[in-house]
Write a protein that holds these residues in place. Structure first.
Motif, PDB file in Angstrom:
ATOM      1  N   GLN A  90       3.157 -58.427  21.074  1.00  0.00           N
ATOM      2  CA  GLN A  90       3.429 -58.025  22.459  1.00  0.00           C
ATOM      3  C   GLN A  90       3.310 -56.509  22.628  1.00  0.00           C
ATOM      4  O   GLN A  90       2.841 -56.031  23.666  1.00  0.00           O
ATOM      5  N   SER A 125       5.250 -56.423  26.288  1.00  0.00           N
ATOM      6  CA  SER A 125       6.602 -56.399  25.702  1.00  0.00           C
ATOM      7  C   SER A 125       7.708 -56.232  26.731  1.00  0.00           C
ATOM      8  O   SER A 125       8.872 -56.491  26.436  1.00  0.00           O
ATOM      9  N   GLY A 176       6.547 -60.995  26.986  1.00  0.00           N
ATOM     10  CA  GLY A 176       5.485 -61.998  26.946  1.00  0.00           C
ATOM     11  C   GLY A 176       5.117 -62.626  28.267  1.00  0.00           C
ATOM     12  O   GLY A 176       4.199 -63.442  28.323  1.00  0.00           O
TER      13      GLY A 176
END
Length: 394
Positions: free
Chosen positions: A123, A129, A175
C-alpha cells in the motif's frame, strides 16, 4: 536488431517551441528502442539569465523521480527475503501501528475511527495507505494537521517524520482509495531500518555505484554546483501554457539540494543527470545487467489498483486510464493525450519536470528532463511522448 534510421526532428522542433514560448527553460532527453539509445538531445538553457546552453552533464532536481530509486531499494530487499510486500509496516516501524482514520466529513483531527487493517508495504508502494502529503489540498483537516506538525521539515531526519505521522490520522481506510503521499518517504526509513544503513548509503552501494551513476545524490557538492540547472516558476500555476518564467532557485526551501540536510527524502530528495537517469531506466529493462529479477520488474509494471479505480489528484480529480504499479503509474487505457500505443506504459515524474517512462509493448523507454516548477505532466511532456513514440514506431 532493427537498424532503421529514426527521424527525431519533429521532437526537437516541438521542444524548441516550448523553449521559445518560455514554457520551459530547456529540455534534455534520451529515447530508447529496446535497450538501444536512439536519440539524445538538449535544447534551450540550463540558466536563461547567464545564457548557459543546456548540456547532458547538467544536474537536475529530481523531486519525485526520487521515488523510483526508493521503490527499487525496497524491491531489492524483497528479493532477498528481508521484506514482504504484504508485511504490515508496523513490523519495521512500530510507531505506525494502531492507525486511526478520519471519519467521512471530519471537521477536526479528533473526528476519527480505528483503521480496519494495518498499512502494508504494498500500500505504501502504491499510495493506497491512507497517508497524505499536506501539499495539494489546502484548507483540509489533514493539510492543516500535516503542516502544523511539520511532517515535511527538511531539518529533521526521516525517523522524526515517522514520529509525527504516528500522531496523525489517515485520510481513508488503508487499501480503499488512492492519494499521492509521503508513503515513499516512509519506505525510505523502512530501507534504513531493514538494512541498518542510512538511505543515502544504501542507495549508493546498491544502485548508484553498480549502475555507474556518478552525479545522483541528495545534494550537489559545492565544487559541482556550477552544473546545477536554474529552477524556474511558470507564469501561472493554473495555466501551464501561459508564457513566462521566473527564477526560483530558493524553492522548495533555501539551499535545497545545495547542502546536506538531515532529511533524506525518499519521496523527493535526489538530484540527478540525464545519463544517470538513463542508466536507471535501462537497468529496469529485461537483460543480463538488469537491477532486478524479471518477475520483480513485471510486478512493478503491473497495475495494482482494483478494477474501476484510477489515480487522482486533489486539483485534477480522477485521471482516466491510469492505474498504479509499484513505484509508478501504469496506463491501462490510453487517453487522447497519450501515445495511442502506450497501453502498459510504466512512468512517473517530478514536480519540476523530470520524467521517465518504460513501455514494454511499444518497445520504448526514455527520460525527459526540464526544471520548471509544476512541470509534472505539463503539456510539453505529453506532446514529447506522442512524437517520440511515433518516431520509434514509425
Amino acid at each position: 536488431m532493427d537498424t532503421r534510421p529514426i527521424d527525431f526532428s519533429a521532437v526537437r522542433t516541438a521542444m524548441q517551441r516550448y523553449v521559445d514560448q518560455e514554457i520551459v527553460p530547456g529540455a534534455s532527453w534520451a529515447v530508447l528502442r529496446g535497450r538501444e539509445v536512439v536519440d539524445q538531445q538538449c535544447v534551450g538553457f540550463a540558466d536563461r539569465e547567464a545564457n548557459t546552453a543546456l548540456r547532458t552533464d547538467h544536474i537536475f532536481r529530481a523531486f519525485s523521480n526520487t521515488k523510483i530509486f526508493v521503490t527499487c531499494a525496497i524491491m531489492l530487499l524483497m528479493e532477498e527475503g528481508r521484506i514482504g510486500l504484504d508485511d504490515a509496516v508496523e513490523t519495521f516501524l512500530p510507531q505506525l501501528a494502531n492507525r486511526k482514520v478520519l471519519k467521512q466529513g471530519a471537521a477536526s483531527l479528533a473526528d476519527v475511527e480505528p483503521a480496519n487493517t494495518p498499512i502494508t508495504i504494498r500500500q505504501l508502494l502504491t499510495h493506497t495507505s491512507g497517508l497524505s502529503y499536506g501539499i495539494f489540498d489546502p484548507g483540509t483537516v489533514l493539510f492543516k494537521g500535516y503542516n502544523g506538525a511539520g511532517v515535511l521539515n527538511p531539518l529533521t531526519p526521516l525517523a522524526d517524520m515517522i514520529d509525527k505521522l504516528a500522531d496523525l490520522p489517515l485520510s481513508y481506510q488503508p487499501g480503499t482509495s488512492w492519494e499521492y503521499s509521503v508513503a515513499t518517504d516512509v519506505l525510505g526509513h523502512v530501507v534504513e531500518v531493514v538494512s541498518g544503513k542510512p538511505l543515502d548509503a544504501f542507495l549508493n552501494v546498491r544502485i548508484f555505484e553498480p549502475l555507474g551513476m556518478t552525479d545522483t545524490d541528495f545534494y550537489v557538492p559545492e565544487a559541482q554546483q556550477g552544473r546545477l540547472v536554474a529552477l524556474y516558476n511558470g507564469a501561472d500555476v493554473l495555466d501551464p501554457m501561459k508564457p513566462g518564467l521566473t527564477r526560483a532557485d530558493h524553492l522548495p526551501y533555501p539551499y535545497a539540494y545545495r547542502r546536506p540536510f538531515p532529511r533524506l527524502s525518499g519521496g523527493g530528495g535526489l538530484v540527478s543527470t540525464l545519463p544517470d537517469m538513463l542508466a536507471l531506466v535501462r537497468a529496469l529493462l529485461p537483460g543480463s545487467d538488469a537491477l532486478l529479477k524479471p518477475d520483480t520488474l513485471r510486478l512493478m509494471m503491473t497495475n495494482q489498483l482494483p478494477s474501476g479505480q484510477t489515480i487522482r489528484f486533489a486539483n485534477l480529480g480522477p485521471i482516466p486510464g491510469k492505474g498504479f504499479g509499484l513505484g509508478g503509474a501504469v496506463t491501462f487505457a490510453p487517453t487522447p493525450f497519450d501515445p495511442p500505443n502506450s497501453t502498459g506504459e510504466f512512468q512517473w515524474g517530478g514536480l519540476a519536470g523530470t520524467h521517465w517512462w518504460i513501455c514494454p509493448e511499444a518497445n520504448t523507454a526514455g527520460v525527459l528532463m526540464t526544471q520548471r516548477y509544476m512541470g509534472f505532466w505539463n503539456p510539453f511532456f505529453f506532446e514529447f511522448k506522442r512524437l517520440a513514440y511515433q518516431a520509434v514506431g514509425g
